[in-house]
Scaffold this active site. Sequence first.
Site, short mmCIF file in Angstrom:
data_model
loop_
_atom_site.label_atom_id
_atom_site.label_comp_id
_atom_site.label_asym_id
_atom_site.label_seq_id
_atom_site.Cartn_x
_atom_site.Cartn_y
_atom_site.Cartn_z
N ARG A 1 0.84 -1.19 0.00
CA ARG A 1 0.00 0.00 0.00
C ARG A 1 0.87 1.24 0.00
O ARG A 1 2.00 1.23 0.43
CB ARG A 1 -0.94 0.03 1.21
N ARG B 1 -5.40 5.60 0.89
CA ARG B 1 -4.49 4.48 1.04
C ARG B 1 -4.80 3.58 -0.14
O ARG B 1 -5.91 3.01 -0.19
CB ARG B 1 -4.67 3.76 2.37
N THR C 1 6.32 8.80 9.69
CA THR C 1 6.89 7.48 9.33
C THR C 1 6.48 7.06 7.92
O THR C 1 7.07 6.15 7.36
CB THR C 1 6.38 6.38 10.29
N CYS D 1 1.53 11.09 9.10
CA CYS D 1 2.54 10.61 10.05
C CYS D 1 3.92 10.67 9.38
O CYS D 1 4.08 10.22 8.24
CB CYS D 1 2.23 9.17 10.46
N ARG E 1 4.15 0.67 2.34
CA ARG E 1 4.41 -0.47 3.21
C ARG E 1 4.08 -1.72 2.42
O ARG E 1 2.94 -1.90 1.97
CB ARG E 1 3.54 -0.41 4.47
N GLU F 1 -1.09 -2.90 12.71
CA GLU F 1 -0.37 -2.15 13.72
C GLU F 1 -1.02 -2.30 15.09
O GLU F 1 -2.25 -2.37 15.20
CB GLU F 1 -0.43 -0.68 13.32
N GLU G 1 -6.27 7.55 8.04
CA GLU G 1 -5.09 8.31 8.51
C GLU G 1 -4.58 9.25 7.42
O GLU G 1 -4.15 10.37 7.68
CB GLU G 1 -4.00 7.35 8.93
#
Length: 342
Positions: A112, A215, A259, A257, A266, A300, A211
């Site tokens: 993703r 995505r 990260t 975020c 990811r 997560e 988030e």
Amino acid sequence: MNYPEFPQDCKSLLSKHLSLEVFEALKDKKTSNGFSLEQAINSGVRNLDSGIGVYAGDKESYALFGALLDPIIEEYHGFTKQDAHKSNLNPDDLNAPNPDPEGKYIVSTRIRVGRNMDNMPLGPAISKEQRDHVEASVVAGLKTLEGELSGNYYPLLGMSKEVQDDLIKDHFLFKEGDRFLDAVGLNRNWPEGRGIYHNNDKTFLVWVNEEDQLRIISMQQGGDIKEVFTRLVSAIKSIETKVPFSYSDHLGFITSCPTNLGTAMRASVHIALPKLAADMEAFKAITDKYYLQIRGIHGEHSESEGGIYDISNRRRLGITEVEAVQDMYDGVVALIAAEKAL
Ligand code: ADP
Ligand code: DAR
């Protein structure tokens, strides 16, 4: 706002890098969207078990709060202010023949990317009207997709709890009520403006306004990582002709975020490693060597079940998309070899 005191055992990068000096320098600043330091760090202040603890409210946050975010970005990604991000979405450059053709170890593969709309605040600072506009714009773009990528959009508002719970259980839909996202205002007006698009086979999906505002997800059973990556690249290239993405030469694709900056990618496998799981020291020596992250089977902050782990690339910024997938692939090959040797 008073300087937050973090307990000694707090391990978040926020607690490590928010010195009193940085706090004093940033505490009265707000972005043009009115996003403050207090909002940016609230998740890490309220959730002391955070790994990072900070989110951006808009692209501007990364410059305005750079005194705090730059050292966090450098520590997480190994990426400095002098570095420039680079992109490579060419599947031909990925060397990844199926590492488990008999299907003995890899249950499923998912890759993703996060994306956010250009010239819009990110989720933490967005207004309800803006978020609804993002949903309408993204869904209009998704409805033009053809072939394997064609599908339907399912708003969360009005979705039956049974359908929603099934989609979450089967790893297709985001969870609800994440306390980390809640603390930075990412769950405001929930469930309005949120939803999921997917094709009939659920091998191509797009989350809207969780988030990140998008995505974009490609996933399937088994370990054909290259096929999953190829489908994702095709989707990204189709969607970006309809939806302008927020991007910076230095930080790559902009995400809520830190990260997820850069590739915002990811790449993960759900993989059964029961023997390695009995020797977590050996397991983690391999995942550290290949810059991998271990998550539980429901993503997560979840636990492994039945010796099955979610293994994915940890680095997202300062490497290309091909390198991020190659990180995961090379690590999975090493993990399977170690499992076979036990
Ligand atoms: P992300 O932040 O990448 O979206 P999460 O860790 O929140 O990922 O996981 C989101 C969902 O995707 C969870 O339901 C998780 O179980 C599922 N998932 C992640 N990787 C895989 C995979 N390789 N195969 C099947 N489902 C997966
Ligand atoms: N709750 C945040 C998550 C950091 C990375 N994961 C994301 N962005 N989903 C933390 O600080 O742990």
